[in-house]
Scaffold this motif. Structure first.
Motif, PDB file in Angstrom:
ATOM      1  N   TYR A   1     -11.732  -0.247  -7.857  1.00 32.35           N
ATOM      2  CA  TYR A   1     -10.679  -1.258  -7.836  1.00 32.35           C
ATOM      3  C   TYR A   1     -10.672  -2.050  -9.133  1.00 32.35           C
ATOM      4  CZ  TYR A   1     -14.504  -4.493  -6.633  1.00 32.35           C
ATOM      5  OH  TYR A   1     -15.668  -5.219  -6.631  1.00 32.35           O
TER       6      TYR A   1
ATOM      7  N   ILE B   1      -2.869  -3.145  -2.565  1.00 27.42           N
ATOM      8  CA  ILE B   1      -2.901  -4.397  -3.323  1.00 27.42           C
ATOM      9  C   ILE B   1      -3.105  -5.570  -2.368  1.00 27.42           C
ATOM     10  CG2 ILE B   1      -1.661  -5.899  -4.916  1.00 27.42           C
ATOM     11  CD1 ILE B   1      -0.160  -3.386  -5.893  1.00 27.42           C
TER      12      ILE B   1
ATOM     13  N   ARG C   1      -1.606   5.909  -3.156  1.00 26.54           N
ATOM     14  CA  ARG C   1      -2.392   5.815  -4.393  1.00 26.54           C
ATOM     15  C   ARG C   1      -3.073   4.475  -4.609  1.00 26.54           C
ATOM     16  NH1 ARG C   1       2.189   7.492  -8.340  1.00 26.54           N
ATOM     17  NH2 ARG C   1       3.212   6.164  -6.842  1.00 26.54           N
ATOM     18  N   VAL C   2      -2.450   3.379  -4.146  1.00 20.34           N
ATOM     19  CA  VAL C   2      -3.023   2.041  -4.354  1.00 20.34           C
ATOM     20  C   VAL C   2      -2.855   1.179  -3.112  1.00 20.34           C
ATOM     21  CG1 VAL C   2      -2.581   2.033  -6.846  1.00 20.34           C
ATOM     22  CG2 VAL C   2      -0.912   1.006  -5.300  1.00 20.34           C
TER      23      VAL C   2
ATOM     24  N   VAL D   1      -6.463  -4.599  -6.839  1.00 21.72           N
ATOM     25  CA  VAL D   1      -5.748  -3.331  -6.764  1.00 21.72           C
ATOM     26  C   VAL D   1      -6.779  -2.242  -6.489  1.00 21.72           C
ATOM     27  CG1 VAL D   1      -4.253  -1.688  -7.949  1.00 21.72           C
ATOM     28  CG2 VAL D   1      -4.003  -4.156  -8.398  1.00 21.72           C
ATOM     29  N   GLU D   2      -6.786  -1.751  -5.249  1.00 22.86           N
ATOM     30  CA  GLU D   2      -7.698  -0.674  -4.886  1.00 22.86           C
ATOM     31  C   GLU D   2      -7.085   0.663  -5.289  1.00 22.86           C
ATOM     32  OE1 GLU D   2     -10.228  -1.523  -1.134  1.00 22.86           O
ATOM     33  OE2 GLU D   2      -8.113  -1.784  -0.601  1.00 22.86           O
ATOM     34  N   LEU D   3      -7.878   1.483  -5.941  1.00 23.18           N
ATOM     35  CA  LEU D   3      -7.445   2.800  -6.395  1.00 23.18           C
ATOM     36  C   LEU D   3      -7.798   3.817  -5.311  1.00 23.18           C
ATOM     37  CD1 LEU D   3      -8.761   2.306 -10.023  1.00 23.18           C
ATOM     38  CD2 LEU D   3      -6.446   1.853  -9.146  1.00 23.18           C
TER      39      LEU D   3
ATOM     40  N   GLN E   1       0.833  -1.203   0.000  1.00 18.05           N
ATOM     41  CA  GLN E   1       0.000   0.000   0.000  1.00 18.05           C
ATOM     42  C   GLN E   1       0.860   1.243   0.000  1.00 18.05           C
ATOM     43  OE1 GLN E   1      -2.531   0.682   3.359  1.00 18.05           O
ATOM     44  NE2 GLN E   1      -0.979   0.107   4.840  1.00 18.05           N
TER      45      GLN E   1
END
Length: 101
Positions: free
Chosen positions: A41, A21, A18-19, A94-96, A15
């Motif tokens: 995501y 994972i 920005r992202v 992948v969380e945005l 993490q």
């Protein structure tokens, strides 16, 4: 893990600002806890399988993911993911974070 992070996968592996994972591994018949993604995501399938996304409103969305599929989702309703296939299912989420709601 920070207390304000919603557990959307099996393990948080990276993490930054920005992202975020996650890996997600589900044995046949296994399901995630009910959760709500706080941001948009993308998930990428590592092991294929048949799944069901069960939304809190009762909607059930079947999935038949192939290795390498990449799927974008906006943050949405609380739900769980269930492996309804005969084999283990795995993906990377992948969380945005910048799209946080």
């Amino acid at each position: 893990m920070q207390s304000d992070i919603v557990e959307v996968g099996t393990e948080l592996v990276y993490q930054d600002d920005r992202v975020r994972i996650w890996t997600l591994d589900l044995a046949p018949g296994q399901e995630t806890n009910i959760h709500q993604h706080p941001c948009d995501y993308v998930y990428v399938v590592l092991s294929p399988g048949q799944t069901e996304t069960v939304c809190i409103d009762g909607t059930v969305l079947p999935g038949d993911d192939k290795v390498g599929d990449a799927v974008y989702h906006e943050a949405g309703l609380p739900h769980l993911l269930r492996n309804v296939g005969p084999t283990p299912y795995a993906n990377v989420i992948v969380e945005l974070v910048s799209t946080r709601r």
